[in-house]
Design a protein around this motif. Structure first.
Motif, PDB file in Angstrom:
ATOM      1  N   TYR A  21       0.795  -1.229   0.002  1.00 50.23           N
ATOM      2  CA  TYR A  21      -0.098   0.089  -0.062  1.00 50.23           C
ATOM      3  C   TYR A  21       0.887   1.271  -0.141  1.00 50.23           C
ATOM      4  N   ASN A  22       1.969   1.069   0.830  1.00 49.97           N
ATOM      5  CA  ASN A  22       3.044   2.311   0.789  1.00 49.97           C
ATOM      6  C   ASN A  22       3.612   2.653  -0.700  1.00 49.97           C
ATOM      7  N   VAL A  24       1.830   2.290  -3.448  1.00 47.53           N
ATOM      8  CA  VAL A  24       0.755   2.814  -3.960  1.00 47.53           C
ATOM      9  C   VAL A  24       0.506   4.388  -3.815  1.00 47.53           C
ATOM     10  N   ALA A  25       0.182   4.243  -2.461  1.00 44.19           N
ATOM     11  CA  ALA A  25      -0.287   5.498  -1.684  1.00 44.19           C
ATOM     12  C   ALA A  25       0.789   5.756  -0.649  1.00 44.19           C
ATOM     13  N   PRO A  26       2.056   6.583  -0.892  1.00 41.24           N
ATOM     14  CA  PRO A  26       2.773   6.519   0.186  1.00 41.24           C
ATOM     15  C   PRO A  26       2.360   7.202   1.441  1.00 41.24           C
ATOM     16  N   PHE A  27       2.828   6.966   2.644  1.00 45.24           N
ATOM     17  CA  PHE A  27       2.416   7.747   3.955  1.00 45.24           C
ATOM     18  C   PHE A  27       3.427   8.764   3.830  1.00 45.24           C
ATOM     19  N   GLU A  28       3.052   9.676   4.902  1.00 48.95           N
ATOM     20  CA  GLU A  28       3.708  10.828   4.944  1.00 48.95           C
ATOM     21  C   GLU A  28       5.037  10.731   5.716  1.00 48.95           C
ATOM     22  N   ALA A  32       7.282   6.235   5.315  1.00 46.63           N
ATOM     23  CA  ALA A  32       7.469   5.691   3.827  1.00 46.63           C
ATOM     24  C   ALA A  32       8.561   5.196   3.420  1.00 46.63           C
ATOM     25  N   ASN A  36       9.621   1.467   2.732  1.00 44.60           N
ATOM     26  CA  ASN A  36      10.370   0.990   1.440  1.00 44.60           C
ATOM     27  C   ASN A  36      11.503   0.095   1.509  1.00 44.60           C
TER      28      ASN A  36
END
Length: 92
Positions: A21-22, A24-28, A32, A36
């Motif tokens: 999910y990170n 596709v839509a990286p956390f702030e 993030a 990774n």
């Protein structure tokens, strides 16, 4: 032991889900980057565990592609499950 393996597999599946999910839509923030890096380490370690699985269990059990996929996805929890299968087979 089955409950521990199931709980471990669920936790591992949740971790995979969060790491993908990170992508596709990286956390702030730094989370993030950490996720990774964790994804890269996890892929490397699970590949290594799959090689170990093949080396140890190839002669003991008939293995299919789905067995390798399960070890790649769930790592040590699947290795413990296959280990138990070998021990049960040897008892018979």
């Amino acid at each position: 032991m089955k409950w521990i393996l199931l709980a471990g597999k669920l936790a591992t599946a949740f971790a995979w889900l969060m790491m993908f999910y990170n992508l596709v839509a990286p956390f702030e923030g730094n989370i993030a980057v950490i996720l990774n890096i964790l994804l890269a380490v996890t892929v490397f370690m699970h590949c290594f565990q799959t090689i170990i699985f093949h080396t140890l269990f190839n002669q003991l059990l008939p293995l299919k592609k789905v067995d390798y996929l399960q070890v790649f996805m769930f790592g040590v929890f699947s290795l413990l499950q296959y280990r138990q299968q070998v021990l049960d087979k040897q008892k018979s």
